[in-house]
Enzyme design. Structure first.
Site, short mmCIF file in Angstrom:
data_model
loop_
_atom_site.label_atom_id
_atom_site.label_comp_id
_atom_site.label_asym_id
_atom_site.label_seq_id
_atom_site.Cartn_x
_atom_site.Cartn_y
_atom_site.Cartn_z
N ARG A 21 0.82 -1.22 0.00
CA ARG A 21 0.00 0.00 0.00
C ARG A 21 0.85 1.26 0.00
NH1 ARG A 21 -4.84 -2.17 4.02
NH2 ARG A 21 -5.78 -3.41 2.38
N SER A 136 -23.09 -14.25 10.94
CA SER A 136 -22.39 -13.14 10.33
C SER A 136 -22.35 -13.30 8.81
CB SER A 136 -20.97 -13.11 10.93
OG SER A 136 -20.16 -12.15 10.31
N SER A 188 -19.55 -2.14 0.80
CA SER A 188 -18.81 -1.01 0.24
C SER A 188 -17.95 -1.35 -0.95
CB SER A 188 -17.94 -0.39 1.32
OG SER A 188 -16.89 -1.27 1.64
N HIS A 216 -22.20 2.71 5.14
CA HIS A 216 -22.17 3.24 3.77
C HIS A 216 -23.54 3.72 3.30
CE1 HIS A 216 -17.97 2.40 3.06
NE2 HIS A 216 -18.16 1.34 3.79
N THR A 244 -21.39 5.45 11.01
CA THR A 244 -20.18 6.25 11.17
C THR A 244 -20.51 7.72 10.99
OG1 THR A 244 -17.90 6.60 10.42
CG2 THR A 244 -19.52 6.13 8.72
N LYS A 247 -17.99 9.18 7.14
CA LYS A 247 -18.14 9.03 5.70
C LYS A 247 -19.11 10.11 5.21
CE LYS A 247 -16.04 4.56 6.01
NZ LYS A 247 -16.11 3.10 6.11
N THR A 276 -11.50 4.85 27.00
CA THR A 276 -10.82 5.70 26.02
C THR A 276 -11.41 7.10 26.13
OG1 THR A 276 -10.10 5.80 23.70
CG2 THR A 276 -12.38 5.20 24.07
N THR A 362 -8.81 -6.73 0.76
CA THR A 362 -10.05 -5.96 0.80
C THR A 362 -11.10 -6.60 -0.12
OG1 THR A 362 -8.71 -4.00 1.22
CG2 THR A 362 -10.99 -3.61 0.61
C1 LIG Z 1 -15.40 2.26 7.21
C2 LIG Z 1 -16.26 1.16 7.78
C3 LIG Z 1 -16.42 1.00 9.16
C4 LIG Z 1 -15.59 1.78 10.13
O1 LIG Z 1 -16.01 3.10 10.23
P1 LIG Z 1 -14.94 4.21 10.64
O2 LIG Z 1 -15.77 5.29 11.21
O3 LIG Z 1 -14.19 4.58 9.40
O4 LIG Z 1 -14.03 3.58 11.67
C5 LIG Z 1 -17.34 0.09 9.62
N1 LIG Z 1 -18.07 -0.67 8.79
C6 LIG Z 1 -17.92 -0.58 7.44
C7 LIG Z 1 -18.73 -1.45 6.56
C8 LIG Z 1 -16.99 0.32 6.90
O5 LIG Z 1 -16.79 0.37 5.59
#
Ligand SMILES: *Cc1c(COP(=O)(O)O)cnc(C)c1O
Length: 405
Positions: A21, A136, A188, A216, A244, A247, A276, A362
């Site tokens: 990468r 899953s 994704s 997504h 999230t 994104k 955390t 990936t």
């Molecule tokens: C990117 C992603 C995550 C993680 O989300 P982040 O906020 O980037 O850590 C979780 N699930 C899927 C399907 C993703 O593509």
């Protein structure tokens, strides 16, 4: 042991396979998206970004930036602690209320990332529910897999989006055990969409909790941007929704929304939440502004879908191997790691177009691709430019042209 040569050998193996990468060294320019400056060989040049997960350009939207600047000036940089020990800021509370309301749930909990949200929620549920069995989807994201693995729960992997296979596995499992069915709405890498209602119905028939990753889809699908479950009218069937803030919402952070009991349970037992530091107040304020803005602006979602459809149509018309996709994600088939990397390099060096190659692990070997993510800010001229560049690279490298699927 010679540690350094061990590391070197592992990296050389990656390189030999063409899947080492290399990060593009980008400088995002607020207000210029999807353009960015790319640093390469001591020089910089302006490139068009075609692979960002800032799907709607909210990472540079004035509404988000204003909210972040105001919160930064008002509250300072960091949160100052974990959520339990002085780190809960009023912005976190408002954001969690907004997210619960967005998803039609009574509670939500914010984490430092979507990855941490998945890992923590599934690990906490899977390890503490009695004899938990987790079902899953075979294409689930690494963060869900990590949570399931570390929970120690019994794992059953069902064929991707295959409701009949899921039902067989639910039927065969111990009827007295706790169960969770974990899956995504938009996948994704292929851009396909799960039959959410059917999966939930089968899960509930066998007494399972449903856990849906809408990473997504949030901000992009449904009347208010709650995701595909909202679009399909099945939000009530999803017991836990995960999303999230990084994104389509354009900031950083992750969350789950569910019943008050389940959310309080994860708040009270989830190590990845408890131990955390909390997100900075300015981040929570920016995310809140983004969620609120997207709830009120369905025309951004409509434009996003229109751009994706236009891009797919033009790729097809040009004879480029666009893969079938039900969403805003537009994968172009290459089928070889080395040539996928070469295609990406040529696009950048010859055409100032940035698309990162997507290679194993990936996607499976032989399914390497370029993954295009058109946003509402990619105009017709940029699309035409992209097609011209792709045709040039495809002919230089002799890449496959017929549709791959
Ligand atoms: C990117 C992603 C995550 C993680 O989300 P982040 O906020 O980037 O850590 C979780 N699930 C899927 C399907 C993703 O593509």
């Amino acid at each position: 042991m010679d540690y350094q040569s061990f590391f070197r050998q592992a990296l050389e193996d990656l390189q030999a396979e063409g899947r080492y990468r290399v990060f593009a060294d980008l400088e995002r320019e607020a207000g210029q998206f999807p353009f960015a400056r790319n640093h390469r060989d001591g020089k910089t040049e302006r490139v068009t970004v075609w692979c960002s997960n800032d799907y709607l350009g909210m990472g540079q939207h004035e509404v988000v930036l204003d909210a972040m600047r105001a919160a930064l000036d008002a509250a300072g940089a960091g949160a100052g602690g974990t959520r339990n020990i002085s780190g809960t800021n009023h912005n976190h509370v408002l954001l969690e209320r907004e997210l619960a309301d967005l998803h039609g749930k009574d509670a939500a909990l914010v984490f430092t990332s979507g990855y941490v949200a998945n890992e923590t929620a599934l690990m906490t549920l899977g390890s503490r529910l009695p004899d938990c069995n987790i079902f899953s989807d075979s294409l689930n994201h690494a963060s869900m897999i990590a949570g399931i693995r570390h929970s120690g729960a019994r794992r059953h992997i069902f064929r991707h989006n295959d409701v009949a296979d899921l039902e067989r596995k639910l039927r065969d499992a111990d009827p007295n055990a706790a169960r969770i069915v974990a899956f995504e709405s938009v996948y994704s890498m292929d851009g396909d969409i799960a039959p959410i209602g059917e999966i939930c119905d089968v899960a509930h028939k066998y007494g399972a909790l449903t856990y849906l990753d809408e990473v997504h889809a949030v901000g992009m699908y449904g009347a208010q941007g709650a995701g595909v479950a909202e679009r399909d009218g099945v939000q009530g069937k999803v017991d836990v929704v995960q999303g999230t803030l990084a994104k389509a919402f354009g900031v950083i952070g992750g969350y789950v929304a569910s019943s008050p009991e389940l959310v309080d349970f994860i708040r009270s037992f989830g190590a990845g939440f408890i131990f955390t530091s909390a997100l900075p107040p300015s981040i929570a304020a920016g995310a809140l502004a983004s969620v609120r803005h997207l709830r009120r602006h369905p025309e951004i979602r409509a434009r996003h879908q229109e751009r994706a459809a236009t891009l797919k149509g033009k790729l097809l018309a040009a004879g480029l191997p666009v893969m079938a996709s039900d969403s805003h994600i537009v994968p172009l088939f290459v089928g070889d790691a080395e040539r996928c990397k070469r295609a990406s390099d040529l696009l950048l060096q010859q055409h100032r177009i940035y698309v990162q190659p997507i290679n194993y692990p990936t996607v499976p070997r032989g399914a390497e691709r370029l993954r295009l993510t058109p946003t509402p800010l990619h105009d017709d001229a940029m699309i035409n430019d992209l097609i011209r560049a792709l045709l040039d690279v495809w002919s230089r490298l002799g890449l496959l042209r017929a549709a791959a699927e």
